[in-house]
Motif scaffolding. Structure first.
Motif, PDB file in Angstrom:
ATOM      1  N   THR A 278      50.797  47.320  34.092  1.00 57.87           N
ATOM      2  CA  THR A 278      50.939  48.622  34.746  1.00 57.87           C
ATOM      3  C   THR A 278      49.632  49.025  35.417  1.00 57.87           C
ATOM      4  OG1 THR A 278      52.595  49.293  33.124  1.00 57.87           O
ATOM      5  CG2 THR A 278      51.544  51.050  34.400  1.00 57.87           C
ATOM      6  N   ALA A 279      48.529  48.828  34.748  1.00 56.04           N
ATOM      7  CA  ALA A 279      47.222  49.172  35.316  1.00 56.04           C
ATOM      8  C   ALA A 279      46.909  48.284  36.518  1.00 56.04           C
ATOM      9  CB  ALA A 279      46.132  49.037  34.262  1.00 56.04           C
ATOM     10  N   GLU A 280      47.278  47.010  36.451  1.00 50.86           N
ATOM     11  CA  GLU A 280      47.045  46.109  37.573  1.00 50.86           C
ATOM     12  C   GLU A 280      47.861  46.508  38.791  1.00 50.86           C
ATOM     13  OE1 GLU A 280      47.833  42.068  36.537  1.00 50.86           O
ATOM     14  OE2 GLU A 280      45.952  41.835  35.474  1.00 50.86           O
ATOM     15  N   HIS A 281      49.048  47.077  38.559  1.00 43.13           N
ATOM     16  CA  HIS A 281      49.967  47.407  39.650  1.00 43.13           C
ATOM     17  C   HIS A 281      49.509  48.613  40.464  1.00 43.13           C
ATOM     18  CE1 HIS A 281      53.772  47.397  41.760  1.00 43.13           C
ATOM     19  NE2 HIS A 281      53.872  48.686  41.529  1.00 43.13           N
ATOM     20  N   THR A 282      48.788  49.549  39.829  1.00 41.38           N
ATOM     21  CA  THR A 282      48.416  50.799  40.495  1.00 41.38           C
ATOM     22  C   THR A 282      46.920  51.019  40.399  1.00 41.38           C
ATOM     23  OG1 THR A 282      50.498  51.693  39.699  1.00 41.38           O
ATOM     24  CG2 THR A 282      48.963  53.257  40.633  1.00 41.38           C
ATOM     25  N   MET A 283      46.168  50.339  41.261  1.00 45.91           N
ATOM     26  CA  MET A 283      44.724  50.530  41.215  1.00 45.91           C
ATOM     27  C   MET A 283      44.075  50.136  42.532  1.00 45.91           C
ATOM     28  SD  MET A 283      43.381  47.446  38.824  1.00 45.91           S
ATOM     29  CE  MET A 283      42.994  45.886  39.525  1.00 45.91           C
ATOM     30  N   ILE A 284      42.875  50.617  42.698  1.00 42.43           N
ATOM     31  CA  ILE A 284      41.992  50.223  43.796  1.00 42.43           C
ATOM     32  C   ILE A 284      40.829  49.515  43.127  1.00 42.43           C
ATOM     33  CG2 ILE A 284      40.414  51.051  45.569  1.00 42.43           C
ATOM     34  CD1 ILE A 284      42.249  53.520  45.823  1.00 42.43           C
ATOM     35  N   PHE A 285      40.445  48.357  43.635  1.00 42.18           N
ATOM     36  CA  PHE A 285      39.326  47.681  43.016  1.00 42.18           C
ATOM     37  C   PHE A 285      38.410  47.056  44.042  1.00 42.18           C
ATOM     38  CE2 PHE A 285      42.624  44.473  43.225  1.00 42.18           C
ATOM     39  CZ  PHE A 285      41.957  43.326  43.616  1.00 42.18           C
ATOM     40  N   SER A 286      37.188  46.850  43.606  1.00 44.24           N
ATOM     41  CA  SER A 286      36.162  46.211  44.418  1.00 44.24           C
ATOM     42  C   SER A 286      35.776  44.927  43.702  1.00 44.24           C
ATOM     43  CB  SER A 286      34.953  47.145  44.521  1.00 44.24           C
ATOM     44  OG  SER A 286      33.874  46.468  45.100  1.00 44.24           O
ATOM     45  N   THR A 287      35.773  43.805  44.427  1.00 44.42           N
ATOM     46  CA  THR A 287      35.462  42.551  43.767  1.00 44.42           C
ATOM     47  C   THR A 287      34.863  41.539  44.743  1.00 44.42           C
ATOM     48  OG1 THR A 287      36.355  40.762  42.407  1.00 44.42           O
ATOM     49  CG2 THR A 287      37.789  41.610  44.148  1.00 44.42           C
ATOM     50  N   HIS A 288      34.133  40.607  44.207  1.00 42.79           N
ATOM     51  CA  HIS A 288      33.679  39.470  44.996  1.00 42.79           C
ATOM     52  C   HIS A 288      34.410  38.208  44.550  1.00 42.79           C
ATOM     53  CE1 HIS A 288      31.166  39.218  41.399  1.00 42.79           C
ATOM     54  NE2 HIS A 288      31.105  37.922  41.633  1.00 42.79           N
ATOM     55  N   ARG A 289      35.295  38.355  43.543  1.00 44.91           N
ATOM     56  CA  ARG A 289      36.088  37.237  43.057  1.00 44.91           C
ATOM     57  C   ARG A 289      37.524  37.408  43.537  1.00 44.91           C
ATOM     58  NH1 ARG A 289      33.523  32.976  40.986  1.00 44.91           N
ATOM     59  NH2 ARG A 289      35.547  32.498  40.157  1.00 44.91           N
TER      60      ARG A 289
ATOM     61  N   GLY B 254      41.352  36.426  43.305  1.00 43.52           N
ATOM     62  CA  GLY B 254      42.261  35.833  42.334  1.00 43.52           C
ATOM     63  C   GLY B 254      43.662  36.366  42.517  1.00 43.52           C
ATOM     64  N   ASN B 255      44.393  36.412  41.418  1.00 43.19           N
ATOM     65  CA  ASN B 255      45.788  36.849  41.449  1.00 43.19           C
ATOM     66  C   ASN B 255      45.944  38.237  42.048  1.00 43.19           C
ATOM     67  OD1 ASN B 255      48.610  36.495  40.788  1.00 43.19           O
ATOM     68  ND2 ASN B 255      48.259  37.993  39.179  1.00 43.19           N
ATOM     69  N   LEU B 256      45.039  39.139  41.724  1.00 43.97           N
ATOM     70  CA  LEU B 256      45.174  40.508  42.230  1.00 43.97           C
ATOM     71  C   LEU B 256      45.046  40.572  43.746  1.00 43.97           C
ATOM     72  CD1 LEU B 256      43.169  42.466  39.523  1.00 43.97           C
ATOM     73  CD2 LEU B 256      45.652  42.284  39.771  1.00 43.97           C
ATOM     74  N   THR B 257      44.166  39.781  44.336  1.00 43.36           N
ATOM     75  CA  THR B 257      44.004  39.831  45.787  1.00 43.36           C
ATOM     76  C   THR B 257      45.226  39.269  46.500  1.00 43.36           C
ATOM     77  OG1 THR B 257      42.794  37.728  45.795  1.00 43.36           O
ATOM     78  CG2 THR B 257      41.489  39.746  45.761  1.00 43.36           C
ATOM     79  N   GLN B 258      45.906  38.317  45.892  1.00 37.86           N
ATOM     80  CA  GLN B 258      47.091  37.732  46.520  1.00 37.86           C
ATOM     81  C   GLN B 258      48.242  38.729  46.619  1.00 37.86           C
ATOM     82  OE1 GLN B 258      48.180  34.039  44.700  1.00 37.86           O
ATOM     83  NE2 GLN B 258      46.157  33.180  44.954  1.00 37.86           N
ATOM     84  N   HIS B 259      48.227  39.773  45.801  1.00 40.07           N
ATOM     85  CA  HIS B 259      49.324  40.741  45.778  1.00 40.07           C
ATOM     86  C   HIS B 259      48.914  42.126  46.253  1.00 40.07           C
ATOM     87  CE1 HIS B 259      51.734  37.732  43.785  1.00 40.07           C
ATOM     88  NE2 HIS B 259      50.725  37.526  42.971  1.00 40.07           N
ATOM     89  N   ALA B 260      47.716  42.255  46.783  1.00 38.73           N
ATOM     90  CA  ALA B 260      47.225  43.560  47.244  1.00 38.73           C
ATOM     91  C   ALA B 260      47.948  43.995  48.511  1.00 38.73           C
ATOM     92  CB  ALA B 260      45.723  43.485  47.505  1.00 38.73           C
ATOM     93  N   ASN B 261      48.178  45.292  48.637  1.00 41.95           N
ATOM     94  CA  ASN B 261      48.787  45.856  49.841  1.00 41.95           C
ATOM     95  C   ASN B 261      47.820  45.855  51.023  1.00 41.95           C
ATOM     96  OD1 ASN B 261      51.194  46.468  48.476  1.00 41.95           O
ATOM     97  ND2 ASN B 261      50.342  48.394  47.775  1.00 41.95           N
ATOM     98  N   LEU B 262      46.533  45.994  50.724  1.00 39.23           N
ATOM     99  CA  LEU B 262      45.519  46.028  51.778  1.00 39.23           C
ATOM    100  C   LEU B 262      44.212  45.483  51.219  1.00 39.23           C
ATOM    101  CD1 LEU B 262      44.523  46.900  54.613  1.00 39.23           C
ATOM    102  CD2 LEU B 262      43.952  49.121  53.598  1.00 39.23           C
TER     103      LEU B 262
ATOM    104  N   THR C 252      46.731  42.047  54.550  1.00 41.72           N
ATOM    105  CA  THR C 252      47.170  41.496  53.272  1.00 41.72           C
ATOM    106  C   THR C 252      46.531  40.127  53.097  1.00 41.72           C
ATOM    107  OG1 THR C 252      49.088  40.364  54.204  1.00 41.72           O
ATOM    108  CG2 THR C 252      49.418  42.659  53.480  1.00 41.72           C
ATOM    109  N   HIS C 253      46.678  39.564  51.919  1.00 40.84           N
ATOM    110  CA  HIS C 253      46.151  38.224  51.658  1.00 40.84           C
ATOM    111  C   HIS C 253      46.726  37.223  52.659  1.00 40.84           C
ATOM    112  CE1 HIS C 253      44.895  34.629  49.486  1.00 40.84           C
ATOM    113  NE2 HIS C 253      46.145  34.203  49.580  1.00 40.84           N
ATOM    114  N   ASP C 254      48.044  37.243  52.844  1.00 37.56           N
ATOM    115  CA  ASP C 254      48.683  36.291  53.769  1.00 37.56           C
ATOM    116  C   ASP C 254      48.186  36.465  55.203  1.00 37.56           C
ATOM    117  OD1 ASP C 254      50.118  35.111  51.715  1.00 37.56           O
ATOM    118  OD2 ASP C 254      51.921  36.320  52.080  1.00 37.56           O
ATOM    119  N   GLU C 255      48.061  37.720  55.637  1.00 40.92           N
ATOM    120  CA  GLU C 255      47.582  37.978  57.000  1.00 40.92           C
ATOM    121  C   GLU C 255      46.162  37.460  57.196  1.00 40.92           C
ATOM    122  OE1 GLU C 255      50.141  42.079  57.773  1.00 40.92           O
ATOM    123  OE2 GLU C 255      48.074  42.205  57.052  1.00 40.92           O
ATOM    124  N   LEU C 256      45.310  37.709  56.218  1.00 42.84           N
ATOM    125  CA  LEU C 256      43.920  37.275  56.329  1.00 42.84           C
ATOM    126  C   LEU C 256      43.793  35.759  56.241  1.00 42.84           C
ATOM    127  CD1 LEU C 256      42.167  40.059  54.230  1.00 42.84           C
ATOM    128  CD2 LEU C 256      42.235  39.833  56.716  1.00 42.84           C
TER     129      LEU C 256
END
Length: 71
Positions: free
Chosen positions: A14-25, A27-35, A48-52
């Motif tokens: 649930t926490a992974e689904h609704t958050m904003i994060f800053s990272t240099h790694r 992983g799984n979260l970046t593949q499913h990010a909206n932006l 999105t990950h696919d667009e980039l």
């Protein structure tokens, strides 16, 4: 709204689904990010990950570099 500096593997789904994060790694979260904003002093790439990945820019280069040991 949750704001994280470095997402943690111990977060529940649930926490992974609704958050904003800053990272240099990337992983799984970046593949499913909206932006994703790739920032180097200013926003260099956005999408999105696919667009980039399709753009083949710096985000794609670094994602592939980090993913290579796991593929």
């Amino acid at each position: 709204m949750l704001l994280f500096d470095e997402p943690s593997a111990s977060l529940d789904p649930t926490a992974e689904h609704t958050m904003i994060f800053s990272t240099h790694r990337f992983g799984n979260l970046t593949q499913h990010a909206n932006l994703i904003l790739y920032i180097d002093e200013t926003v260099q790439e956005a999408g999105t990950h696919d667009e980039l990945m399709k753009k083949g820019g710096e985000y794609a280069r670094i994602w592939n570099l980090q993913a290579k040991p796991f593929i």
